[in-house]
Design a protein around this motif. Structure first.
Motif, PDB file in Angstrom:
ATOM      1  N   GLU A  57      34.181  16.756  33.115  1.00 55.91           N
ATOM      2  CA  GLU A  57      33.096  15.974  32.513  1.00 55.91           C
ATOM      3  C   GLU A  57      31.868  16.847  32.257  1.00 55.91           C
ATOM      4  OE1 GLU A  57      31.020  12.792  30.872  1.00 55.91           O
ATOM      5  OE2 GLU A  57      33.165  13.103  31.241  1.00 55.91           O
ATOM      6  N   VAL A  58      31.526  17.703  33.222  1.00 58.08           N
ATOM      7  CA  VAL A  58      30.380  18.598  33.019  1.00 58.08           C
ATOM      8  C   VAL A  58      30.662  19.525  31.840  1.00 58.08           C
ATOM      9  CG1 VAL A  58      28.963  20.429  34.028  1.00 58.08           C
ATOM     10  CG2 VAL A  58      29.677  18.491  35.434  1.00 58.08           C
ATOM     11  N   ARG A  59      31.867  20.065  31.786  1.00 59.15           N
ATOM     12  CA  ARG A  59      32.245  20.959  30.679  1.00 59.15           C
ATOM     13  C   ARG A  59      32.134  20.238  29.336  1.00 59.15           C
ATOM     14  NH1 ARG A  59      37.336  22.021  28.068  1.00 59.15           N
ATOM     15  NH2 ARG A  59      37.420  24.158  27.221  1.00 59.15           N
ATOM     16  N   ALA A  60      32.556  18.978  29.285  1.00 62.03           N
ATOM     17  CA  ALA A  60      32.481  18.222  28.037  1.00 62.03           C
ATOM     18  C   ALA A  60      31.035  18.020  27.602  1.00 62.03           C
ATOM     19  CB  ALA A  60      33.184  16.875  28.212  1.00 62.03           C
ATOM     20  N   ARG A  61      30.138  17.716  28.559  1.00 62.52           N
ATOM     21  CA  ARG A  61      28.729  17.531  28.214  1.00 62.52           C
ATOM     22  C   ARG A  61      28.120  18.845  27.724  1.00 62.52           C
ATOM     23  NH1 ARG A  61      26.699  12.720  30.647  1.00 62.52           N
ATOM     24  NH2 ARG A  61      28.470  11.285  30.708  1.00 62.52           N
ATOM     25  N   VAL A  62      28.483  19.947  28.385  1.00 64.64           N
ATOM     26  CA  VAL A  62      27.980  21.251  27.944  1.00 64.64           C
ATOM     27  C   VAL A  62      28.496  21.554  26.541  1.00 64.64           C
ATOM     28  CG1 VAL A  62      28.075  23.747  28.354  1.00 64.64           C
ATOM     29  CG2 VAL A  62      27.723  22.184  30.276  1.00 64.64           C
ATOM     30  N   GLY A  63      29.781  21.291  26.298  1.00 66.68           N
ATOM     31  CA  GLY A  63      30.365  21.542  24.989  1.00 66.68           C
ATOM     32  C   GLY A  63      29.714  20.728  23.893  1.00 66.68           C
TER      33      GLY A  63
ATOM     34  N   VAL B 260      36.556  18.993  57.275  1.00 65.15           N
ATOM     35  CA  VAL B 260      36.242  17.594  57.536  1.00 65.15           C
ATOM     36  C   VAL B 260      36.844  16.701  56.453  1.00 65.15           C
ATOM     37  CG1 VAL B 260      34.356  15.913  57.743  1.00 65.15           C
ATOM     38  CG2 VAL B 260      34.125  18.208  58.750  1.00 65.15           C
ATOM     39  N   SER B 261      36.750  17.115  55.197  1.00 67.04           N
ATOM     40  CA  SER B 261      37.313  16.342  54.086  1.00 67.04           C
ATOM     41  C   SER B 261      37.591  17.272  52.911  1.00 67.04           C
ATOM     42  CB  SER B 261      36.364  15.220  53.649  1.00 67.04           C
ATOM     43  OG  SER B 261      35.196  15.762  53.047  1.00 67.04           O
ATOM     44  N   ILE B 262      38.520  16.850  52.065  1.00 69.92           N
ATOM     45  CA  ILE B 262      38.845  17.587  50.840  1.00 69.92           C
ATOM     46  C   ILE B 262      38.880  16.581  49.695  1.00 69.92           C
ATOM     47  CG2 ILE B 262      40.529  19.032  49.639  1.00 69.92           C
ATOM     48  CD1 ILE B 262      41.524  20.022  52.324  1.00 69.92           C
ATOM     49  N   THR B 263      38.113  16.849  48.655  1.00 73.62           N
ATOM     50  CA  THR B 263      38.002  15.940  47.512  1.00 73.62           C
ATOM     51  C   THR B 263      38.362  16.670  46.230  1.00 73.62           C
ATOM     52  OG1 THR B 263      36.196  14.764  48.632  1.00 73.62           O
ATOM     53  CG2 THR B 263      36.454  14.384  46.257  1.00 73.62           C
ATOM     54  N   ASP B 264      39.168  16.040  45.401  1.00 73.05           N
ATOM     55  CA  ASP B 264      39.506  16.588  44.086  1.00 73.05           C
ATOM     56  C   ASP B 264      38.343  16.314  43.136  1.00 73.05           C
ATOM     57  OD1 ASP B 264      40.550  17.307  41.635  1.00 73.05           O
ATOM     58  OD2 ASP B 264      42.357  16.079  41.797  1.00 73.05           O
ATOM     59  N   VAL B 265      37.639  17.365  42.727  1.00 72.03           N
ATOM     60  CA  VAL B 265      36.494  17.214  41.824  1.00 72.03           C
ATOM     61  C   VAL B 265      36.826  17.754  40.428  1.00 72.03           C
ATOM     62  CG1 VAL B 265      34.734  17.153  43.620  1.00 72.03           C
ATOM     63  CG2 VAL B 265      35.471  19.369  42.694  1.00 72.03           C
TER      64      VAL B 265
ATOM     65  N   THR C  51      45.081  29.214  34.734  1.00 74.29           N
ATOM     66  CA  THR C  51      46.388  29.009  35.351  1.00 74.29           C
ATOM     67  C   THR C  51      46.283  29.123  36.864  1.00 74.29           C
ATOM     68  OG1 THR C  51      47.477  29.921  33.407  1.00 74.29           O
ATOM     69  CG2 THR C  51      48.774  29.827  35.434  1.00 74.29           C
ATOM     70  N   ASP C  52      46.907  28.183  37.557  1.00 75.31           N
ATOM     71  CA  ASP C  52      46.918  28.093  39.019  1.00 75.31           C
ATOM     72  C   ASP C  52      45.545  27.811  39.610  1.00 75.31           C
ATOM     73  OD1 ASP C  52      49.671  28.468  39.201  1.00 75.31           O
ATOM     74  OD2 ASP C  52      49.490  30.643  39.360  1.00 75.31           O
ATOM     75  N   GLN C  53      44.606  27.390  38.763  1.00 71.92           N
ATOM     76  CA  GLN C  53      43.295  26.963  39.243  1.00 71.92           C
ATOM     77  C   GLN C  53      42.908  25.622  38.596  1.00 71.92           C
ATOM     78  OE1 GLN C  53      40.205  30.065  39.832  1.00 71.92           O
ATOM     79  NE2 GLN C  53      41.616  31.448  38.814  1.00 71.92           N
ATOM     80  N   GLU C  54      43.907  24.846  38.264  1.00 69.85           N
ATOM     81  CA  GLU C  54      43.670  23.603  37.521  1.00 69.85           C
ATOM     82  C   GLU C  54      43.126  22.478  38.396  1.00 69.85           C
ATOM     83  OE1 GLU C  54      47.424  25.579  35.734  1.00 69.85           O
ATOM     84  OE2 GLU C  54      46.625  25.151  37.736  1.00 69.85           O
ATOM     85  N   THR C  55      43.250  22.596  39.703  1.00 69.86           N
ATOM     86  CA  THR C  55      42.754  21.564  40.609  1.00 69.86           C
ATOM     87  C   THR C  55      41.573  22.120  41.395  1.00 69.86           C
ATOM     88  OG1 THR C  55      44.990  20.665  40.839  1.00 69.86           O
ATOM     89  CG2 THR C  55      43.363  19.956  42.455  1.00 69.86           C
ATOM     90  N   VAL C  56      40.400  21.580  41.134  1.00 76.75           N
ATOM     91  CA  VAL C  56      39.173  22.057  41.782  1.00 76.75           C
ATOM     92  C   VAL C  56      38.890  21.157  42.984  1.00 76.75           C
ATOM     93  CG1 VAL C  56      36.751  22.634  41.473  1.00 76.75           C
ATOM     94  CG2 VAL C  56      38.320  22.784  39.523  1.00 76.75           C
ATOM     95  N   LEU C  57      38.731  21.784  44.136  1.00 73.52           N
ATOM     96  CA  LEU C  57      38.522  21.036  45.372  1.00 73.52           C
ATOM     97  C   LEU C  57      37.121  21.278  45.929  1.00 73.52           C
ATOM     98  CD1 LEU C  57      41.879  21.814  47.237  1.00 73.52           C
ATOM     99  CD2 LEU C  57      41.338  19.834  45.785  1.00 73.52           C
ATOM    100  N   ALA C  58      36.510  20.215  46.419  1.00 72.36           N
ATOM    101  CA  ALA C  58      35.290  20.295  47.223  1.00 72.36           C
ATOM    102  C   ALA C  58      35.716  20.105  48.666  1.00 72.36           C
ATOM    103  CB  ALA C  58      34.293  19.230  46.800  1.00 72.36           C
ATOM    104  N   ILE C  59      35.533  21.149  49.481  1.00 77.65           N
ATOM    105  CA  ILE C  59      35.963  21.104  50.875  1.00 77.65           C
ATOM    106  C   ILE C  59      34.726  21.020  51.757  1.00 77.65           C
ATOM    107  CG2 ILE C  59      37.256  22.269  52.693  1.00 77.65           C
ATOM    108  CD1 ILE C  59      37.910  23.499  49.258  1.00 77.65           C
TER     109      ILE C  59
ATOM    110  N   GLN D 122      36.913  25.532  46.054  1.00 76.08           N
ATOM    111  CA  GLN D 122      38.045  26.388  45.743  1.00 76.08           C
ATOM    112  C   GLN D 122      38.857  25.715  44.641  1.00 76.08           C
ATOM    113  OE1 GLN D 122      39.680  26.957  49.938  1.00 76.08           O
ATOM    114  NE2 GLN D 122      39.485  29.099  49.282  1.00 76.08           N
ATOM    115  N   ALA D 123      39.696  26.501  43.969  1.00 79.65           N
ATOM    116  CA  ALA D 123      40.557  25.953  42.918  1.00 79.65           C
ATOM    117  C   ALA D 123      41.986  26.435  43.136  1.00 79.65           C
ATOM    118  CB  ALA D 123      40.061  26.363  41.538  1.00 79.65           C
ATOM    119  N   TYR D 124      42.929  25.526  42.975  1.00 81.83           N
ATOM    120  CA  TYR D 124      44.333  25.810  43.240  1.00 81.83           C
ATOM    121  C   TYR D 124      45.217  25.208  42.150  1.00 81.83           C
ATOM    122  CZ  TYR D 124      42.953  27.112  47.993  1.00 81.83           C
ATOM    123  OH  TYR D 124      42.375  27.717  49.077  1.00 81.83           O
TER     124      TYR D 124
END
Length: 209
Positions: free
Chosen positions: A173-179, A162-167, A77-85, A32-34
């Motif tokens: 980084e993936v976007r930069a490699r694609v770019g 169980v856990s939430i990680t900021d990815v 906007t309002d999706q700048e923090t991508v979370l792996a839940i 999710q992104a918040y």
């Protein structure tokens, strides 16, 4: 003269619909992104804060690239923090078993009225959207979005997590490699997703392999 990178090849055995996810014997990872105001405290504490509205429907995506399409690599906007839940598979499977398709499909419900009644009472909704390649282009097969409401939303936030990680750094980084045109390096960074063994009765999977 440079050319556009090629799309990710389509595997000939890829079914029309499939849950693709990173998972273990007991957990499955969704994305999710918040906004940072909500996403950063969630990642810091490993749980959703009180400000996370448990009474509202929330959509989770097991596919990392579909999440990147939805949030624009964490640039929207309002999706700048991508979370792996990481959530318990028992909760995830329960939601799939209690879910209804978000759109009417005559192959699943010949009677539109029956579908509407099921949808109204279901705590979860299943939607099948085109999977994405590294360029975020639609592929000819679909991956899961799972909407959680009511009991499912509350249990997701307060029991299943169980856990939430900021990815977000990974997304950037993936976007930069694609770019930079280095799709091989970008692909190496992606979470390793594999076909998830969907429980029987998962909406939309009854007529596909």
């Amino acid at each position: 003269m440079s050319t556009a990178p090629e799309a990710t090849p389509v595997h000939p055995a890829e079914p029309l619909r499939r849950i693709r996810a990173r998972y273990t014997d007991t957990t499955v990872t969704v994305y999710q992104a918040y906004s940072p105001a909500l996403g950063l405290p969630a990642a810091r504490d490993g749980r959703f804060p009180a400000a996370w509205k448990r009474e509202r429907m929330t959509w989770v995506k097991p596919s990392f690239l579909w999440m990147m399409y939805r949030c624009g690599w964490g640039q929207k906007t309002d999706q700048e923090t991508v979370l792996a839940i990481e959530i318990g598979r028992d909760g995830f499977d329960w939601a799939l078993g209690q879910a209804c398709l978000s759109h009417h499909d005559p192959d699943e419900h010949a009677d539109r009225g029956v579908w509407r009644r099921e949808l109204k009472g279901a705590p979860a909704r299943v939607q099948w959207d085109p999977e994405r390649d590294l360029m975020l282009r639609a592929l000819p097969y679909r991956s899961l979005q799972l909407g959680l409401a009511g009991e499912a939303s509350r249990r997701y936030a307060d029991e299943w997590t169980v856990s939430i990680t900021d990815v977000t750094p990974l997304a950037h980084e993936v976007r930069a490699r694609v770019g930079a045109g280095d799709l091989a390096a970008a692909a190496e960074l992606l979470p390793r997703e594999r076909p998830y063994p969907a429980p029987g009765g998962t909406p939309g999977l009854g007529r596909v392999s």
